[in-house]
Scaffold this motif. Structure first.
Motif, short mmCIF file in Angstrom:
data_model
loop_
_atom_site.label_atom_id
_atom_site.label_comp_id
_atom_site.label_asym_id
_atom_site.label_seq_id
_atom_site.Cartn_x
_atom_site.Cartn_y
_atom_site.Cartn_z
N LEU A 147 39.32 40.40 43.75
CA LEU A 147 40.90 39.30 44.50
C LEU A 147 41.12 39.71 44.81
CD1 LEU A 147 41.58 40.01 40.78
CD2 LEU A 147 40.24 38.06 41.86
N ASP A 148 41.78 40.55 45.51
CA ASP A 148 41.53 41.02 47.13
C ASP A 148 41.04 40.14 48.47
OD1 ASP A 148 43.81 42.10 46.43
OD2 ASP A 148 43.52 43.87 47.07
N TRP B 60 39.96 35.29 51.79
CA TRP B 60 38.93 34.59 52.28
C TRP B 60 39.87 33.47 52.18
CZ3 TRP B 60 34.38 36.12 49.39
CH2 TRP B 60 33.56 37.08 49.35
N LEU B 61 40.68 32.83 51.08
CA LEU B 61 41.64 31.37 50.76
C LEU B 61 42.33 31.72 51.89
CD1 LEU B 61 41.47 29.09 48.93
CD2 LEU B 61 43.26 30.92 47.80
N ARG B 62 42.79 32.68 52.44
CA ARG B 62 44.22 32.40 53.43
C ARG B 62 43.65 32.51 54.33
NH1 ARG B 62 45.91 36.88 52.12
NH2 ARG B 62 45.38 38.48 52.87
N ILE C 114 29.98 44.38 48.26
CA ILE C 114 31.12 43.65 47.56
C ILE C 114 30.76 44.07 46.25
CG2 ILE C 114 30.85 40.83 46.25
CD1 ILE C 114 31.65 40.81 49.25
N ASP C 115 31.91 44.42 45.68
CA ASP C 115 32.42 44.71 44.30
C ASP C 115 31.68 43.51 43.24
OD1 ASP C 115 33.00 45.79 41.72
OD2 ASP C 115 34.95 46.12 42.22
N VAL D 172 42.68 35.66 34.79
CA VAL D 172 43.04 36.37 35.83
C VAL D 172 42.43 36.29 37.60
CG1 VAL D 172 41.62 39.26 36.69
CG2 VAL D 172 41.97 38.41 33.93
N VAL D 173 41.32 35.45 37.27
CA VAL D 173 41.12 35.55 39.27
C VAL D 173 42.05 34.03 40.11
CG1 VAL D 173 39.64 33.59 40.51
CG2 VAL D 173 38.70 35.01 38.11
#
Length: 231
Positions: free
Chosen positions: A126-127, A132-134, A116-117, A221-222
């Motif tokens: 963000l990618d 995860w959201l998708r 994890i960055d 940004v997020v």
């Protein structure tokens, strides 16, 4: 190199103590094994150090215990057990190796996770969050689809990149949006960029991204990174 403890480390070797499945390894033995070149003991010591950082005054009272994670079966965690037989949940630190790394192959007992960055607004982070959201939207029927709804009366329209953002009066518009929950600070402390009657037209004309507090900038940004245009 593995020490005599790590060579035979198996989760079923952990014994119950104070209601927890723990493996007692004296701290001195851990440090001694680390000095002798046991990399796994070194990982455990590092986890102990990291788990102590947020609450040093609390954790200095208790000895750490290596335990089986109750939330992630098959994984290890560092916990601090109190004299009242309870575990301070704030002190729990799960141990993972980086998936696909030499360490993950060498010590499968530890369990692995993707790297994890540490930058919460990096492109990589963000990618990952977008994926995860998708995945949640497409594969988790119990979560419910993210549908367009009637928007709240006022929202911030984000635009793209580091463009100015602007306050919009939605007037029944339909769409998708994200919300930011944060602490405004102590009562009486000046609050940044509040909207009042005299300033509402100015806010609707636009606010410079760079004039916003860092918390707001990060939220923008997020939200942009997740493909949403309203906050």
């Amino acid at each position: 190199m593995k020490c005599k403890v790590c060579k035979v480390l198996k989760l079923d070797s952990f014994k119950y103590k104070l209601g927890n499945r723990v493996l007692e390894i004296p701290r001195a033995e851990l440090f001694d094994n680390d000095q002798r070149g046991c990399e796994m003991c070194g990982i455990i010591i590092k986890a102990i150090e990291l788990s102590r950082e947020p609450f040093p005054s609390i954790l200095d009272k208790y000895m750490p215990a290596l335990r089986v994670s109750e939330y992630e079966p098959g994984y290890l965690a560092i916990a601090y057990l109190t004299t009242s037989s309870n575990e301070d949940s704030k002190s729990r630190c799960h141990i993972h190796t980086v998936a696909g790394s030499p360490a993950s192959l060498k010590w499968p007992q530890i369990g692995s996770r993707a790297s994890i960055d540490q930058n919460a607004v990096s492109e990589e982070t963000l990618d990952r969050a977008s994926s995860w959201l998708r995945d949640c939207i497409e594969k988790h029927p119990d979560c419910g689809a993210v549908e367009e709804v009637e928007l709240p009366t006022r929202l911030i329209k984000l635009g793209s990149n580091n463009d100015n953002v602007q306050l919009v009066i939605t007037q029944g518009m339909q769409g998708k949006y994200a919300t930011l929950s944060h602490c405004w600070g102590p009562p009486g402390r000046p609050r940044p960029l509040t909207t009042t009657g005299p300033t509402i037209n100015e806010r609707m004309a636009g606010v410079s991204f760079h004039d916003l507090p860092q918390t707001f900038q990060d939220a923008i940004v997020v939200t942009r990174g997740l493909g949403l245009n309203y906050l």
